[in-house]
Design an enzyme around this catalytic site. Structure first.
Site, short mmCIF file in Angstrom:
data_model
loop_
_atom_site.label_atom_id
_atom_site.label_comp_id
_atom_site.label_asym_id
_atom_site.label_seq_id
_atom_site.Cartn_x
_atom_site.Cartn_y
_atom_site.Cartn_z
N ARG A 1 2.79 13.58 -0.68
CA ARG A 1 3.46 13.44 -1.69
C ARG A 1 5.09 12.48 -0.92
O ARG A 1 5.49 13.06 0.36
CB ARG A 1 4.51 14.37 -2.22
CG ARG A 1 5.09 14.79 -3.27
CD ARG A 1 4.48 13.52 -4.48
NE ARG A 1 5.57 14.60 -5.54
CZ ARG A 1 5.51 13.83 -6.82
NH1 ARG A 1 4.51 12.65 -6.94
NH2 ARG A 1 5.72 14.36 -8.23
N THR B 1 -0.08 7.86 -12.41
CA THR B 1 -1.03 7.98 -11.50
C THR B 1 -2.60 7.73 -11.64
O THR B 1 -2.76 6.94 -12.75
CB THR B 1 -0.84 9.72 -11.20
OG1 THR B 1 -1.46 10.00 -12.58
CG2 THR B 1 -0.19 9.94 -11.27
N GLN C 1 8.97 7.92 -7.92
CA GLN C 1 8.93 9.71 -7.67
C GLN C 1 9.54 10.82 -7.76
O GLN C 1 9.61 11.63 -8.15
CB GLN C 1 7.53 9.71 -6.72
CG GLN C 1 7.03 10.68 -7.25
CD GLN C 1 5.79 9.81 -7.75
OE1 GLN C 1 5.44 10.55 -8.70
NE2 GLN C 1 4.83 9.17 -6.94
N ASP D 1 10.55 12.98 -10.26
CA ASP D 1 9.86 13.53 -10.76
C ASP D 1 11.13 15.58 -10.69
O ASP D 1 10.11 16.42 -10.68
CB ASP D 1 8.25 14.17 -10.38
CG ASP D 1 7.43 13.21 -10.84
OD1 ASP D 1 7.81 13.12 -12.19
OD2 ASP D 1 6.11 13.11 -10.39
N SER E 1 4.95 18.03 -8.68
CA SER E 1 4.24 16.88 -9.49
C SER E 1 2.95 17.59 -9.96
O SER E 1 2.56 19.59 -9.97
CB SER E 1 3.13 16.29 -8.24
OG SER E 1 1.80 15.82 -8.65
N SER E 2 2.51 17.32 -11.32
CA SER E 2 1.78 17.66 -12.17
C SER E 2 -0.13 17.56 -11.32
O SER E 2 -1.17 18.09 -12.28
CB SER E 2 1.34 18.32 -13.42
OG SER E 2 2.78 18.34 -14.08
N GLY F 1 0.08 12.45 -15.80
CA GLY F 1 1.13 12.83 -15.74
C GLY F 1 1.41 14.54 -15.97
O GLY F 1 0.61 14.76 -15.78
#
Length: 589
Positions: A123, A409, A446, A449, A473-474, A496
């Site tokens: 990440r 994504t 990013q 987020d 994040s998901s 998302g």
């Protein structure tokens, strides 16, 4: 235990009814689709197709060129990790709106010989100069989303090169440099612009403002490259050649890193503060996997800083306690939405980077805690909005809840000839990221987020911006094992924060009903993120609106452009499914 449920259960119930609706619906042309949560207007129909089958190995990705690159590497004797690296490099070229080498990813790896599961965190991180007020305007209110996204302010320190290098060092078989050959070949020779890429380029309102992106993706009149046009990206090929020869250091240090930092700092309207030192200091991290039971299987996912693994396990746990899979479609949609509300309430309160916040992972997936949460579900009436629970083993300070916004994504699934597997979800966040191109690659956005407001309810927000921190994040890359601990399925999706529902829906279809993966990924999408109950426009789910409203749901009928990939291990070999909402494909031998 085999993946199929007993015959008398497999051919009954709401999921099988939905499967029939998918299979019997009239075929439609493949839509342009979208990265993230936005689809071009009119993109509702989907082409039905049979699942892909193989006996040795299989690679699935959101673009057929990427899937073919994965199969090419597998045919050459490469490992699942080798194939995933080649696929990521191709996706950054042919699907630039969704992922790329200048983004981040989470990777699950199953080592069949050692029988070990490893989860790696690539990440992005916030620059060391970042502050919690990063996305507040001078008057203290949060910025509008795209005001924050476009430019350098939203760019996090990329993690993909370090992540993939770490994975290759541990699990690669072919030489690192060989894995870049398919993408370099395509970047130099060119590839045909797909309907989906054309549609997204045409409708994006910001990408043309970047001179490099405009020169690559648009004509002199500003029109997006037409479908079928040959797109070459020699600058991207040069970056890949440098990384192929010099490893991740060639990206994180030297001229490429300097160019990234200069572009971020030099954005004319919205500069950021990422530096060459931030890039050089980045490291991928190994994290503990999160695993839990469902219908006799063990479902494993990514832990924090992703909320995906925990939230998927919570939804499945609530459904199992409610026995939702035995219900009719309205009952099932009601319970699935209620389970989503509970999971997203906990996500908003507790999930963040575990290096900065004490996340009660053990408590959030504790069977007793989940059973208590399941008891809150009224089978006939929506709770409207769920409150976060109080999981056991919670430690440290209290935090305010934050919702946040997530978009894009892509997902990669691979099983190699030795039974090793990779499930990797990879992202640059919004479609086309920060709309900032450097050397043929788009930079991520990013950092949006993170929570824009650092304080909620008078308490610091767990997912607030902090120097060096990874945003929540998901992403939910998932690997499933049967009752004997053998590999059963590899699953994941873009989308998302809706990723969580997409993956949970697919797992119910695979593990409870024994549906083949193509049918499971193509089932209508629905659920709740602790707001309205969302039903996928243009599908069977849309017909449930009135019945759900009668149970107290506020219903929103929307595009839900999942891009789920799934590979299932059966006694006869591998069976793959790629979501027909996008241009995905599974390729195997």
């Amino acid at each position: 235990m085999t993946i199929a449920a007993p015959p008398d259960r497999r051919r009954t119930g709401w999921l099988y009814a939905l499967a029939l609706a998918v299979l019997l619906a009239p075929a439609a042309p493949l839509p342009a689709g979208a990265a993230g949560d936005v689809a071009p207007e009119g993109a509702t129909g989907r082409t039905q197709r049979a699942p892909d089958r193989a006996t040795r190995h299989m690679a699935a990705a959101a673009n057929p060129l990427a899937a073919s690159a994965g199969r090419e590497i597998l045919r050459a004797g490469g490992s699942a990790v080798d194939a995933a690296i080649a696929m990521q490099m191709v996706l950054g070229l042919v699907e630039p709106q969704s992922s790329g080498i200048a983004g981040g990813a989470f990777l699950l790896h199953w080592d069949a010989a050692a029988r070990t599961l490893t989860t790696l965190d690539g990440r992005e991180t916030a620059p060391m100069a970042a502050t919690p007020e990063r996305f507040l305007k001078p008057d203290g209110t949060p910025m509008a989303f795209f005001d924050a996204v476009v430019g350098g302010r939203s760019v996090g320190v990329p993690g993909v090169p370090r992540l993939l290098e770490l994975a290759h060092r541990r699990h690669g078989r072919l030489p690192w440099r060989d894995l870049f050959a398919p993408a370099i070949r395509l970047a130099e020779a060119g590839f045909a612009v797909s309907p989906r890429l054309h549609g997204l380029l045409a409708q994006d309102k910001h990408l043309r403002d970047d001179p490099a992106a405009r020169a690559l993706y648009y004509g002199p009149d500003g029109a997006a490259l037409p479908i079928g046009a040959t797109l070459r990206n020699p600058e991207y090929a040069a970056v890949l050649r440098a990384v192929a020869e010099g490893g991740a250091d060639a990206f994180h240090t030297g001229p490429i890193a300097a160019a990234i930092a200069a572009a971020v700092a030099g954005h004319p309207a919205n500069p950021g503060d990422l530096t060459p030192a931030d890039l050089a200091a980045y490291r991928a991290r190994e994290r503990p996997p999160v695993c839990g039971p469902y219908r006799g299987y063990t479902v494993c996912g990514m832990g924090p800083p992703s909320s995906g693994g925990i939230a998927v396990l919570q939804i499945l746990g609530v459904l199992e306690a409610q026995d939702a899979a035995a219900s009719d479609p309205i009952d099932a949609a009601h319970r699935f939405a209620e389970a989503g509300r509970l999971a997203f309430a906990d996500r908003a309160r507790y999930l963040a980077d575990p290096d900065y916040v004490p996340v009660p992972v053990r408590g959030l997936i504790d069977p007793g805690y989940i059973a208590g949460r399941a008891a809150l579900v009224d089978p006939q009436r929506s709770m409207g909005r769920a409150e976060a629970g109080t999981p056991p083993w919670r430690q440290g300070a209290l935090y305010g809840a934050s919702e946040g916004v997530e978009h894009g994504t892509s997902h990669i699934a691979v099983v190699d000839g030795q039974g090793n597997a990779v499930s990797m979800t990879t992202s640059i966040e919004s479609a086309f990221g920060a709309r900032l191109m450097v050397r043929g690659m788009l930079l991520n956005n990013q950092l949006t987020d993170f929570a824009f407001e650092p304080v909620a309810d008078g308490l610091p927000v767990a997912n607030r911006v902090e120097p060096g921190k990874r945003p929540r994040s998901s992403m939910a890359p998932t690997i499933v094992f049967d009752g004997d601990g053998n590999l059963r399925a590899v699953v994941g999706s873009p989308g998302g924060s809706q990723i969580i529902g997409y993956v949970a829906k697919t797992l119910v279809g695979l593990l409870e009903r024994g549906l083949d993966p193509q049918v499971a990924v193509d089932l209508p999408n629905f659920g709740s993120r602790n707001g309205p109950t969302e039903l996928e426009k243009g599908t069977e789910a849309e017909t449930w609106k009135a019945a759900l409203e009668a149970r107290g749901h506020t219903v929103s009928v929307i595009e839900m452009t999942s891009g789920t990939q799934a590979i299932v291990v059966t006694p006869d070999g591998l069976v793959g499914g790629a979501d027909t909402r996008r241009e995905g494909a599974a390729a195997g031998d």
